[in-house]
Design an enzyme around this catalytic site. Structure first.
Site, PDB file in Angstrom:
ATOM      1  CG  LEU A  16      38.521 -44.732  49.346  1.00 33.97           C
ATOM      2  CD1 LEU A  16      37.382 -44.677  50.359  1.00 33.97           C
ATOM      3  CD2 LEU A  16      39.860 -44.825  50.022  1.00 33.97           C
ATOM      4  CG  ASP A  17      36.632 -49.844  43.606  1.00 33.14           C
ATOM      5  OD1 ASP A  17      37.380 -50.825  43.782  1.00 33.14           O
ATOM      6  OD2 ASP A  17      35.542 -49.915  43.011  1.00 33.14           O
TER       7      ASP A  17
END
Length: 152
Positions: free
Chosen positions: A70-71
């Site tokens: 997610l990053d």
């Protein structure tokens, strides 16, 4: 599963003042550092393909563990070496799992995804789903990787 291409956890805990800490292997430069050092501010297509293959391999391992990153961003892709004595390395390591989420329970069943209340991740490489605050999945990790590769 082969997790040798992830940073090794050296220690973790809480210090005397109550702060949590994590100590990982010392790695090399981030992709951001490396791109800044190039004269053209971009990599050759062969280099981008080599990066793509390695990051896809890391994401596959992470996803097989039941997590989404997610990053993904240039700062979270680092060079390093499995052998500390090597001066140069062509290995890519995935770091910073601070906002990673589980998408499977321990039995391998998908966990119900909920709408996020705020934007999370990197604005430059975020998927459209992140901007719309929709539940993020493995697909969004792959979309972020695609944006990174186009940028490189």
């Amino acid at each position: 599963m082969n997790l040798r291409k992830f940073p090794k956890l050296i220690a973790s805990g809480e210090d005397l003042k109550g702060f949590d800490f994590v100590v990982l292997d010392r790695l090399g430069n981030t992709m951001k550092d490396m791109i800044r050092r190039t004269k053209a501010k971009k990599f050759r297509i062969k280099t981008v393909i080599q990066i793509a293959i390695q990051v896809l391999d890391r994401l596959e391992d992470l996803h097989n563990l039941g997590y989404v990153h997610l990053d993904l961003k240039l700062d979270n892709l680092m060079t390093g070496s499995e052998n500390v004595m090597m001066k140069k390395s062509s290995h890519i390591f995935l770091i910073d799992f601070g906002i990673s989420k589980r998408f499977e329970d321990v039995k391998g069943n998908h966990i119900r995804m909920y709408k996020t209340s705020s934007f999370a991740g990197n604005a430059l490489f975020a998927s459209k789903n992140a901007w719309k605050q929709k539940p993020l999945t493995r697909r969004d990790d792959l979309i972020s990787l695609f944006y990174i590769l186009v940028f490189l």
